[in-house]
Motif scaffolding. Structure first.
Motif, PDB file in Angstrom:
ATOM      1  N   GLY A   1       0.813  -1.207   0.000  1.00 52.36           N
ATOM      2  CA  GLY A   1       0.000   0.000   0.000  1.00 52.36           C
ATOM      3  C   GLY A   1       0.844   1.252   0.000  1.00 52.36           C
ATOM      4  O   GLY A   1       2.050   1.213  -0.253  1.00 52.36           O
ATOM      5  N   PRO A   2       0.247   2.379   0.346  1.00 49.01           N
ATOM      6  CA  PRO A   2       0.952   3.662   0.282  1.00 49.01           C
ATOM      7  C   PRO A   2       1.775   3.989   1.521  1.00 49.01           C
ATOM      8  O   PRO A   2       2.465   4.997   1.551  1.00 49.01           O
ATOM      9  N   GLY A   3       1.709   3.155   2.555  1.00 49.02           N
ATOM     10  CA  GLY A   3       2.414   3.457   3.793  1.00 49.02           C
ATOM     11  C   GLY A   3       3.449   2.409   4.137  1.00 49.02           C
ATOM     12  O   GLY A   3       3.758   1.526   3.325  1.00 49.02           O
ATOM     13  N   PRO A   4       4.024   2.479   5.325  1.00 52.68           N
ATOM     14  CA  PRO A   4       5.042   1.500   5.736  1.00 52.68           C
ATOM     15  C   PRO A   4       4.533   0.066   5.645  1.00 52.68           C
ATOM     16  O   PRO A   4       3.328  -0.192   5.716  1.00 52.68           O
ATOM     17  N   LEU A   5       5.470  -0.872   5.513  1.00 52.73           N
ATOM     18  CA  LEU A   5       5.124  -2.284   5.378  1.00 52.73           C
ATOM     19  C   LEU A   5       4.488  -2.823   6.647  1.00 52.73           C
ATOM     20  O   LEU A   5       4.843  -2.430   7.763  1.00 52.73           O
ATOM     21  N   THR A   6       3.575  -3.774   6.456  1.00 55.49           N
ATOM     22  CA  THR A   6       3.040  -4.514   7.590  1.00 55.49           C
ATOM     23  C   THR A   6       4.044  -5.572   8.001  1.00 55.49           C
ATOM     24  O   THR A   6       5.008  -5.864   7.287  1.00 55.49           O
ATOM     25  N   ALA A   7       3.819  -6.207   9.134  1.00 57.61           N
ATOM     26  CA  ALA A   7       4.733  -7.252   9.614  1.00 57.61           C
ATOM     27  C   ALA A   7       4.803  -8.401   8.624  1.00 57.61           C
ATOM     28  O   ALA A   7       5.882  -8.965   8.367  1.00 57.61           O
ATOM     29  N   ASP A   8       3.653  -8.784   8.025  1.00 59.77           N
ATOM     30  CA  ASP A   8       3.647  -9.885   7.060  1.00 59.77           C
ATOM     31  C   ASP A   8       4.416  -9.505   5.800  1.00 59.77           C
ATOM     32  O   ASP A   8       5.202 -10.301   5.274  1.00 59.77           O
ATOM     33  N   GLN A   9       4.216  -8.284   5.323  1.00 61.85           N
ATOM     34  CA  GLN A   9       4.954  -7.841   4.138  1.00 61.85           C
ATOM     35  C   GLN A   9       6.444  -7.759   4.420  1.00 61.85           C
ATOM     36  O   GLN A   9       7.267  -8.169   3.590  1.00 61.85           O
TER      37      GLN A   9
ATOM     38  N   GLY B   1      19.145   6.418   4.489  1.00 60.12           N
ATOM     39  CA  GLY B   1      18.939   5.137   5.165  1.00 60.12           C
ATOM     40  C   GLY B   1      17.743   5.176   6.084  1.00 60.12           C
ATOM     41  O   GLY B   1      16.934   4.233   6.124  1.00 60.12           O
ATOM     42  N   ALA B   2      17.593   6.262   6.837  1.00 59.60           N
ATOM     43  CA  ALA B   2      16.454   6.388   7.742  1.00 59.60           C
ATOM     44  C   ALA B   2      15.144   6.489   6.969  1.00 59.60           C
ATOM     45  O   ALA B   2      14.120   5.918   7.374  1.00 59.60           O
ATOM     46  N   MET B   3      15.156   7.209   5.849  1.00 56.54           N
ATOM     47  CA  MET B   3      13.947   7.357   5.052  1.00 56.54           C
ATOM     48  C   MET B   3      13.445   6.003   4.548  1.00 56.54           C
ATOM     49  O   MET B   3      12.267   5.650   4.714  1.00 56.54           O
ATOM     50  N   PHE B   4      14.341   5.228   3.952  1.00 55.95           N
ATOM     51  CA  PHE B   4      13.925   3.922   3.431  1.00 55.95           C
ATOM     52  C   PHE B   4      13.636   2.933   4.553  1.00 55.95           C
ATOM     53  O   PHE B   4      12.724   2.114   4.439  1.00 55.95           O
ATOM     54  N   ALA B   5      14.415   2.995   5.641  1.00 55.65           N
ATOM     55  CA  ALA B   5      14.168   2.088   6.766  1.00 55.65           C
ATOM     56  C   ALA B   5      12.800   2.347   7.388  1.00 55.65           C
ATOM     57  O   ALA B   5      12.106   1.406   7.806  1.00 55.65           O
ATOM     58  N   GLY B   6      12.396   3.615   7.473  1.00 58.71           N
ATOM     59  CA  GLY B   6      11.089   3.923   8.024  1.00 58.71           C
ATOM     60  C   GLY B   6       9.969   3.320   7.202  1.00 58.71           C
ATOM     61  O   GLY B   6       8.982   2.797   7.738  1.00 58.71           O
TER      62      GLY B   6
END
Length: 383
Positions: free
Chosen positions: A299-307, A347-352
């Motif tokens: 989706g458009p936001g951060p990954l879920t735990a399953d993803q 790194g922080a941007m992609f890690a988030g």
């Protein structure tokens, strides 16, 4: 283990049924392979099947030994736990990048190839090929001959993966990079080599490898040597390659070592690779674009735990704004620490977005992505 390759009537490479597996493990220090031992005990890793290794290591100081320490530790692990000889293990490409800064976590990604049935759904799966360039000479620096040698290595790696070069999705590598001492010795021996400061030399060496990828995969016609490091509008969207003076690691060196990835119909396993071009240092959407290309709907936001559990590896190559502006906002590029600070920020941007800190992130994207941008690729589990 030897795999036999042949060609179909259409000239496409064909390979006996194989699968690529990849495991990503954190490192507690630069020579840490404890997690690999645990995978071996659990039967999830077979040392004799390992064909390539990448890693993010912590040292960010000039002259540091973290890449060498990590390389030696992994090769020693493969020699002690497997049956291959040291010369055989020495040919395995192992590509490490330093600068484990900010919240980035040092880690390894280990690629293995084994026999397998094709994927049950008939879809393409990850194929990985490796190659080393011909041994290069200092006097080739800054010439089209280096680009051609790197392009030949890309073609060899594609063939090793059972892919056509244009089916290449992404290439991770370390480029041939002569030291200033080697260049001086070649000049003293009568070779005509321009004087190159360290920054220019890096742009030439890593850029020549990236342009070799572009030429082999038909992104670009062969550039001239004097365009390398000078014309940033020439770039590959499939390369993540740095350059370092040859270190006492695997292979006979000095050469370029490459790990090439693509998705091959008929391959087995559970993995796919996807890539995206990073438009600039705020283009966080490059990550979901690559994930979707690889086959993971997000989706458009951060990954879920399953993803997040399905993401096996993330590769990022970034460059600095050439005009000192990021979307019109001034950057303090004259600061000596600016380059390292950009790595921390990106790194922080992609890690988030990823919700994970194990990211292979490398700077100085010479001819890799548009100026001020870069490239990105992900390996995902689509089972």
């Amino acid at each position: 283990m030897v795999y036999s390759f042949c060609r179909s009537d259409r000239g496409e490479p064909m390979v006996a049924e194989t699968q690529i597996d990849a495991v990503r493990v954190p490192m507690a220090h630069t020579g840490d392979v404890c997690e690999l031992d645990l995978l071996l005990t659990d039967g999830r890793l077979h040392p004799d099947d390992v064909i390539a290794v990448t890693g993010k290591v912590e040292d960010s100081n000039t002259g540091g030994n973290s890449r060498v320490d990590a390389d030696h530790a992994v090769r020693r692990f493969l020699a002690e736990r497997g049956t291959r000889s040291e010369p055989e293990i020495g040919t395995i490409p192992m590509v490490f990048t330093t600068g484990g800064v900010g919240i980035l976590t040092p880690h390894l990604v280990v690629y293995s190839r084994s026999r397998a049935e094709p994927a049950p759904d008939g879809g393409p799966r990850l194929a990985v090929g490796t190659a080393r360039s011909a041994r290069m000479l200092p006097q080739w620096t800054g010439t089209a001959r280096v680009i051609e040698a790197n392009a030949d290595a890309v073609r060899a790696a594609a063939d090793d993966a059972g892919l056509l070069p244009e089916q290449t999705e992404y290439v991770v590598g370390k480029a041939y990079h002569p030291s200033q001492q080697a260049l001086a010795a070649a000049r003293a021996a009568g070779k005509d080599i321009d004087a190159l400061d360290d920054d220019t030399l890096f742009r030439k060496t890593s850029g020549s490898a990236a342009l070799g990828v572009a030429v082999a995969t038909h992104e670009l016609a062969l550039p001239s040597g004097n365009q390398v490091g000078v014309e940033p509008g020439l770039w590959s969207g499939r390369a993540c390659i740095s350059a370092n003076a040859w270190e006492p690691v695997g292979g006979n060196g000095p050469d370029t070592q490459l790990i090439l990835m693509g998705n091959r119909p008929g391959a087995g396993g559970r993995l796919r690779v996807g890539r995206a071009v990073i438009g600039d240092l705020l283009d966080v959407d490059a990550l979901p674009r690559a994930l979707r290309r690889a086959g993971l709907e997000v989706g458009p936001g951060p990954l879920t735990a399953d993803q997040r559990a399905r993401v096996i590896a993330v590769y990022v190559k970034i460059g600095l704004p050439p005009d000192g502006l990021l979307r019109g906002r001034r950057q303090v590029i004259e600061s000596p620490s600016y380059s390292g600070e950009v790595k921390i920020a990106a790194g922080a941007m992609f890690a988030g977005w990823l919700q994970d800190t194990m990211i292979y992130l490398s700077g100085s994207a010479s001819h890799q992505g548009p100026p001020g941008g870069g490239t990105l690729a992900v390996i995902v589990d689509v089972s």
